[in-house]
Design an enzyme around this catalytic site. Sequence first.
Site, PDB file in Angstrom:
ATOM      1  N   SER A  77      -1.788 -52.520 -19.362  1.00 11.61           N
ATOM      2  CA  SER A  77      -1.141 -52.274 -20.635  1.00 11.61           C
ATOM      3  C   SER A  77      -1.507 -50.954 -21.301  1.00 11.61           C
ATOM      4  CB  SER A  77      -1.489 -53.419 -21.598  1.00 11.61           C
ATOM      5  OG  SER A  77      -2.892 -53.492 -21.831  1.00 11.61           O
ATOM      6  N   LYS A 110      -5.138 -46.168 -27.617  1.00  8.65           N
ATOM      7  CA  LYS A 110      -4.051 -47.134 -27.437  1.00  8.65           C
ATOM      8  C   LYS A 110      -3.695 -47.743 -28.792  1.00  8.65           C
ATOM      9  CE  LYS A 110      -3.388 -51.317 -24.550  1.00  8.65           C
ATOM     10  NZ  LYS A 110      -4.138 -52.155 -23.576  1.00  8.65           N
ATOM     11  N   SER A 156      -5.698 -53.532 -17.241  1.00  9.66           N
ATOM     12  CA  SER A 156      -5.030 -52.632 -18.177  1.00  9.66           C
ATOM     13  C   SER A 156      -5.636 -51.266 -18.422  1.00  9.66           C
ATOM     14  CB  SER A 156      -4.853 -53.337 -19.521  1.00  9.66           C
ATOM     15  OG  SER A 156      -4.054 -54.464 -19.387  1.00  9.66           O
TER      16      SER A 156
END
Length: 468
Positions: free
Chosen positions: A155, A80, A179
């Site tokens: 996320s 990420k 997330s």
Amino acid sequence: MTVDLIHVDASKLAELIRTGEVSSVEVVRAHLDRVEAANPRLNAVVTRVDEALNAARAADEALAAGGEVGPLHGVPFTAKDSFDTAGVPTQRGSPIFAGRIPDTDSTAVARMKSAGAILLAKTNLPEFSYWVETDNLLTGRTNNPWDVNRSSGGSSGGESAAIAAGMSPLGLGTDLSISVRGPAADTGIMALKPTHGRIPMTGIWPRQPRRNWHVGPMARSIRDLALAYALLAGPDGDDGFATVPRDFDTGLGTSPDRPVRLGWLVDSGLGPTHPEVAATVRAAAEALRSTGAQVDSVSIPALERDNPLELWNKLSIMEVKPAFQQVTAGHEDQMFSYSKFVAQLPDTSMDDYVQAEQAVERLRDGFAEYFHHYDALLMPVTTIPAHEHQLSEFTLDGRTMGAFHVSSTTVPFNLTGHPALSMRFGTSSDGMPIGVQLVANPYAESTILHLASLLETLSPVRDQHPSL
């Protein structure tokens, strides 16, 4: 032999590379080719690592020389775009950090590399990792590989979409309220949010506050989650929350000397759940019952007394707003709409903050009482399957809920720090993946990894991939 390199798991890829059946260069090139083919429709990858093929060549040369190799030698992974990566942009989904290139790797990335893994790409996220859909002003919106008109979650939605679509076999995400688990459920992969502090947050923004933040691996198999967790966990001498030694058993391949005691629930005060999600949880409970586990329908009074989502909102406003304000001051015109919304929320009063802290303590006490009787808890990951883009509210059981209600079943374990695992076990009537969540006592990741490995063998959707 012919191997579908983009759909086998990281553990298998490592085995194929070690035995010489394929080269690291072949594996890395296959995944880069998949990024080239699939990413234009998904926008999951935001930065390709130019040196990945060179690293693969070096990995093949090291193997040919007969040297010691790590458990993920030559295997690509993604991270990420909130994880610092030396020499590779880490832009946090924000124009404010456009072009930012760190000098050092985050602890999690460094540990993956130490195991021989090769960083392939960085993946998309909401600005500052702070929303349930992956979209931002810098790198745009990520689509779900099962239906590009749907969200891949947030996320860590870029990471989940990349893994589900075969662009990556294994990845790193962060989890503040939903997330890694929610995006995994939305895209049909697996993710582990370990006990708080189990994996250091060093090299991930924001440095403060970290009390509810977690690092977690994301993958397409439970054994990959277990392997990555074993590599990532343990103190680094920098993160003050990461203090527990690394010695542990992941729980795979072992059975307890008595039946596992499992409780399952669908509601218990957390609000309405989509009927197809509820049915999937029930099906998973019955599947585990068939393995000899003691399975009971349960309620948890602590969840009915104090609404975790309301508590999280009160605490996060007080704790996250200062971090937002520090980096966004003077850059308000560059902020994504939800970041602006958070920054403008009224402060939580000190009385409300203290009451919320006390309520979180009651939640911990309630779970302590529950886990005195049970080894694990089975429940929904998200309250609905993957939804359309830009959803602001939805209706369940005649009640209109805000979009953040999808996290009402995950956020309790960010507040308490319990480990929780998300895996697919069903499919909605319109073809979207549905996941279930397994939760255990702090530091009992081995319990849920063991149960998840049992469910994996019984899954009605095992080895299904999007046709994108």
